[in-house]
Structures are given as structure tokens and as C-alpha cells.
Motif scaffolding. Structure first.
Motif, mmCIF file in Angstrom:
data_model
loop_
_atom_site.group_PDB
_atom_site.id
_atom_site.type_symbol
_atom_site.label_atom_id
_atom_site.label_comp_id
_atom_site.label_asym_id
_atom_site.label_seq_id
_atom_site.Cartn_x
_atom_site.Cartn_y
_atom_site.Cartn_z
ATOM 1 N N VAL A 198 0.815 -1.217 0.000
ATOM 2 C CA VAL A 198 0.000 0.000 0.000
ATOM 3 C C VAL A 198 0.848 1.266 0.000
ATOM 4 O O VAL A 198 0.480 2.265 -0.623
ATOM 5 C CB VAL A 198 -0.975 -0.006 1.196
ATOM 6 C CG1 VAL A 198 -1.744 1.302 1.276
ATOM 7 C CG2 VAL A 198 -1.945 -1.179 1.073
ATOM 8 N N LEU A 199 1.994 1.252 0.689
ATOM 9 C CA LEU A 199 2.849 2.440 0.689
ATOM 10 C C LEU A 199 3.284 2.818 -0.728
ATOM 11 O O LEU A 199 3.107 3.984 -1.132
ATOM 12 C CB LEU A 199 4.062 2.212 1.597
ATOM 13 C CG LEU A 199 5.070 3.370 1.646
ATOM 14 C CD1 LEU A 199 4.409 4.632 2.187
ATOM 15 C CD2 LEU A 199 6.284 3.001 2.479
ATOM 16 N N PRO A 200 3.842 1.892 -1.518
ATOM 17 C CA PRO A 200 4.165 2.250 -2.914
ATOM 18 C C PRO A 200 2.929 2.655 -3.712
ATOM 19 O O PRO A 200 2.999 3.560 -4.547
ATOM 20 C CB PRO A 200 4.773 0.955 -3.469
ATOM 21 C CG PRO A 200 5.274 0.224 -2.279
ATOM 22 C CD PRO A 200 4.289 0.532 -1.188
ATOM 23 N N TYR A 201 1.809 1.999 -3.439
ATOM 24 C CA TYR A 201 0.562 2.303 -4.153
ATOM 25 C C TYR A 201 0.151 3.757 -3.948
ATOM 26 O O TYR A 201 -0.240 4.447 -4.891
ATOM 27 C CB TYR A 201 -0.523 1.342 -3.662
ATOM 28 C CG TYR A 201 -1.927 1.714 -4.023
ATOM 29 C CD1 TYR A 201 -2.387 1.601 -5.330
ATOM 30 C CD2 TYR A 201 -2.824 2.169 -3.051
ATOM 31 C CE1 TYR A 201 -3.692 1.933 -5.663
ATOM 32 C CE2 TYR A 201 -4.119 2.500 -3.370
ATOM 33 C CZ TYR A 201 -4.557 2.386 -4.679
ATOM 34 O OH TYR A 201 -5.849 2.719 -4.987
ATOM 35 N N THR A 202 0.251 4.250 -2.712
ATOM 36 C CA THR A 202 -0.138 5.638 -2.441
ATOM 37 C C THR A 202 0.809 6.620 -3.135
ATOM 38 O O THR A 202 0.374 7.644 -3.667
ATOM 39 C CB THR A 202 -0.149 5.918 -0.928
ATOM 40 O OG1 THR A 202 1.157 5.682 -0.374
ATOM 41 C CG2 THR A 202 -1.155 5.030 -0.211
ATOM 42 N N ILE A 203 2.095 6.307 -3.130
ATOM 43 C CA ILE A 203 3.070 7.173 -3.806
ATOM 44 C C ILE A 203 2.810 7.190 -5.308
ATOM 45 O O ILE A 203 2.853 8.248 -5.958
ATOM 46 C CB ILE A 203 4.505 6.683 -3.526
ATOM 47 C CG1 ILE A 203 4.837 6.808 -2.043
ATOM 48 C CG2 ILE A 203 5.511 7.467 -4.369
ATOM 49 C CD1 ILE A 203 4.842 8.215 -1.506
ATOM 50 N N LEU A 204 2.532 6.018 -5.867
ATOM 51 C CA LEU A 204 2.261 5.943 -7.306
ATOM 52 C C LEU A 204 0.995 6.689 -7.688
ATOM 53 O O LEU A 204 0.954 7.352 -8.721
ATOM 54 C CB LEU A 204 2.160 4.472 -7.729
ATOM 55 C CG LEU A 204 3.484 3.721 -7.805
ATOM 56 C CD1 LEU A 204 3.256 2.214 -7.877
ATOM 57 C CD2 LEU A 204 4.289 4.195 -9.013
ATOM 58 N N MET A 205 -0.030 6.627 -6.844
ATOM 59 C CA MET A 205 -1.274 7.346 -7.149
ATOM 60 C C MET A 205 -1.028 8.846 -7.216
ATOM 61 O O MET A 205 -1.498 9.540 -8.123
ATOM 62 C CB MET A 205 -2.349 7.019 -6.109
ATOM 63 C CG MET A 205 -3.069 5.711 -6.348
ATOM 64 S SD MET A 205 -4.671 5.607 -5.520
ATOM 65 C CE MET A 205 -5.668 6.725 -6.484
ATOM 66 N N LYS A 206 -0.283 9.370 -6.252
ATOM 67 C CA LYS A 206 0.012 10.810 -6.254
ATOM 68 C C LYS A 206 0.907 11.190 -7.431
ATOM 69 O O LYS A 206 0.738 12.263 -8.016
ATOM 70 C CB LYS A 206 0.670 11.210 -4.930
ATOM 71 C CG LYS A 206 -0.294 11.208 -3.757
ATOM 72 C CD LYS A 206 0.308 11.832 -2.517
ATOM 73 C CE LYS A 206 1.333 10.928 -1.884
ATOM 74 N NZ LYS A 206 1.852 11.497 -0.600
ATOM 75 N N SER A 207 1.830 10.308 -7.784
ATOM 76 C CA SER A 207 2.729 10.588 -8.905
ATOM 77 C C SER A 207 1.987 10.571 -10.227
ATOM 78 O O SER A 207 2.210 11.441 -11.082
ATOM 79 C CB SER A 207 3.867 9.562 -8.917
ATOM 80 O OG SER A 207 4.626 9.617 -7.726
ATOM 81 N N PHE A 208 1.119 9.594 -10.431
ATOM 82 C CA PHE A 208 0.314 9.551 -11.660
ATOM 83 C C PHE A 208 -0.653 10.739 -11.719
ATOM 84 O O PHE A 208 -0.942 11.256 -12.795
ATOM 85 C CB PHE A 208 -0.441 8.243 -11.773
ATOM 86 C CG PHE A 208 0.367 7.119 -12.353
ATOM 87 C CD1 PHE A 208 0.581 7.043 -13.712
ATOM 88 C CD2 PHE A 208 0.924 6.140 -11.546
ATOM 89 C CE1 PHE A 208 1.332 6.019 -14.275
ATOM 90 C CE2 PHE A 208 1.677 5.097 -12.069
ATOM 91 C CZ PHE A 208 1.885 5.049 -13.437
ATOM 92 N N LEU A 209 -1.144 11.160 -10.571
ATOM 93 C CA LEU A 209 -2.020 12.329 -10.522
ATOM 94 C C LEU A 209 -1.261 13.575 -10.953
ATOM 95 O O LEU A 209 -1.787 14.422 -11.683
ATOM 96 C CB LEU A 209 -2.570 12.509 -9.111
ATOM 97 C CG LEU A 209 -3.512 13.692 -8.886
ATOM 98 C CD1 LEU A 209 -4.775 13.534 -9.719
ATOM 99 C CD2 LEU A 209 -3.867 13.809 -7.392
ATOM 100 N N TYR A 210 -0.012 13.677 -10.520
ATOM 101 C CA TYR A 210 0.829 14.814 -10.903
ATOM 102 C C TYR A 210 1.037 14.856 -12.406
ATOM 103 O O TYR A 210 0.969 15.901 -13.039
ATOM 104 C CB TYR A 210 2.171 14.725 -10.182
ATOM 105 C CG TYR A 210 3.175 15.772 -10.585
ATOM 106 C CD1 TYR A 210 3.094 17.049 -10.056
ATOM 107 C CD2 TYR A 210 4.189 15.489 -11.494
ATOM 108 C CE1 TYR A 210 4.021 18.032 -10.411
ATOM 109 C CE2 TYR A 210 5.111 16.455 -11.856
ATOM 110 C CZ TYR A 210 5.021 17.720 -11.324
ATOM 111 O OH TYR A 210 5.934 18.674 -11.686
#
Length: 210
Positions: A198-210
Motif C-alpha cells: 500500500v505504501l508504494p501504491y499511495t506514492i504511485l497514485m500521487k505521482s500519476f495524478l501529478y
């Protein structure tokens, strides 16, 4: 940031990206688990030193956060993951994440403060919450500052300006996303295995959002 955002699509893209470099992300998440375990041990086994421990972990935690976001941006742009590579830009971005970590929307001193204040001064607590709501709003508007510094190698002032532009008119969407990611992280913390994913998942979600 795209004009039309689907959190469902964003989530799906993040999971696909995570699976593509699953081993690398699990290795990166190990650092977060280690920091979490040290914090828990200091809190429960050395309560008298928990504030000192939090202070010493402040910079390593911020640096680790910057490294995670750099890898998230690498994944979002289809680049090879940087892993634990540290650059001057990573260090600069770390100072922004330190500033974020120093703020808590639910400070522990509120209950303590309410026990000492006379009834006539209880309105100060309301004022205190107004301040925290305002700061929370600013944090949402500035959520892309760290990633902008990492990706565009710009000044802090330019990063703040771009983050304000990217988040304009999207506060409620970003707030819902923040709550979703915070809940996912909180639930995953109960199981170490879940936190690794989940930790990588949250980082990836914010990065893809950016």
C-alpha cells in the motif's frame, strides 16, 4: 494534471505500475517499515524519549519520502526507477517534506489545553481548529511542491506557484483522495505485508495524478 480525473483509473494504473516493478517497490517500502518500527519501539518501550526519537527521525523520514516520490515520478514517466539514489534535488525536496511532517492536524496538546482553560476561554480551541483547517487547506494546495522540485529542478518559489496552479479548483477532489490514501495506509499498518504494497501504491497514485 489532466482536467478529467478518474480515481478508479488512477488506482488501476498505479497497481499495474506497482506489479511491473514489484520487487523494487517492496525493497523501497522496507525503509518505511523500518522507520515505522523504530518509531513504535520508541513510543512503547522508551516513552520518555519518544519526542527525541521523533526529532532524530525527522530528516531520515523526509529524505526517504523524497526518494519514494522520485521513484514514483520515474514510474509515472516510464523511466527506470532511481531506487535509493540521492541527488542535490532530493535533499532540497527533503526540506519541504520536513516542513510537512512538523504539522499535525490533530495535535495531542488540544486535550491538555482544554483541561487548563477556563470555560470563558474555550473559544480559543475553536480558533485553534480554524487555524488547523486553514493550514490543512494550504497543505492540499501545496501537495505537488516536493514532486515539482524533484521533477523540474526548479526553485522552491516556482514549485509553490506551480502546485497552486495544479490544484486550483480541485481541493475537494484532492481532499477525498487524501482521505482515501490515509485510510488505506492506516489499515495496511495493521499488517506488515499490506504496508509493503500500500505504501508504494499511495506514492504511485500521487505521482500519476501529478
Amino acid at each position: 494534471m489532466k482536467r478529467d480525473i478518474s480515481i478508479t483509473k488512477l488506482s488501476r494504473e498505479s497497481w499495474v505500475s506497482f506489479k511491473k516493478d514489484q520487487l523494487s517497490w517492496v525493497l523501497l517500502a522496507t525503509g518505511g517499515v523500518a522507520l515505522m518500527l523504530v518509531t513504535i519501539m520508541a513510543h512503547f518501550y522508551m516513552p520518555e524519549y519518544k519526542n527525541i526519537a521523533a526529532l532524530f527521525l525527522c530528516f531520515p523520514g523526509a529524505l526517504y519520502t523524497a526518494i519514494l516520490h522520485q521513484n514514483g515520478l520515474d514510474a509515472a514517466y516510464g523511466r527506470k526507477l532511481s531506487m535509493i539514489k540521492i541527488s542535490s534535488t532530493t535533499l532540497i525536496a527533503s526540506f519541504f517534506f520536513i516542513a510537512i511532517s512538523l504539522y499535525s492536524p490533530f495535535p495531542e496538546y488540544l486535550d491538555l489545553l482544554s483541561t487548563f482553560l477556563p470555560e470563558d476561554f474555550k473559544y480559543i480551541l475553536i480558533f485553534n481548529w480554524v487555524i488547523h483547517v486553514a493550514v490543512s487547506y494550504l497543505l492540499v494546495r501545496c501537495m505537488f511542491v516536493g514532486m515539482t522540485i524533484l521533477e523540474e529542478k526548479c526553485t522552491i518559489a516556482e514549485a509553490f506557484h506551480k502546485s497552486l496552479d495544479l490544484t486550483e479548483g480541485r481541493v475537494w477532489l484532492l481532499l477525498r483522495l487524501f482521505l482515501y490514501l490515509a485510510l488505506a495506509l492506516a489499515l495496511s499498518a495493521f499488517t506488515v505485508i499490506g504496508y509493503f504494497m500500500v505504501l508504494p501504491y499511495t506514492i504511485l497514485m500521487k505521482s500519476f495524478l501529478y
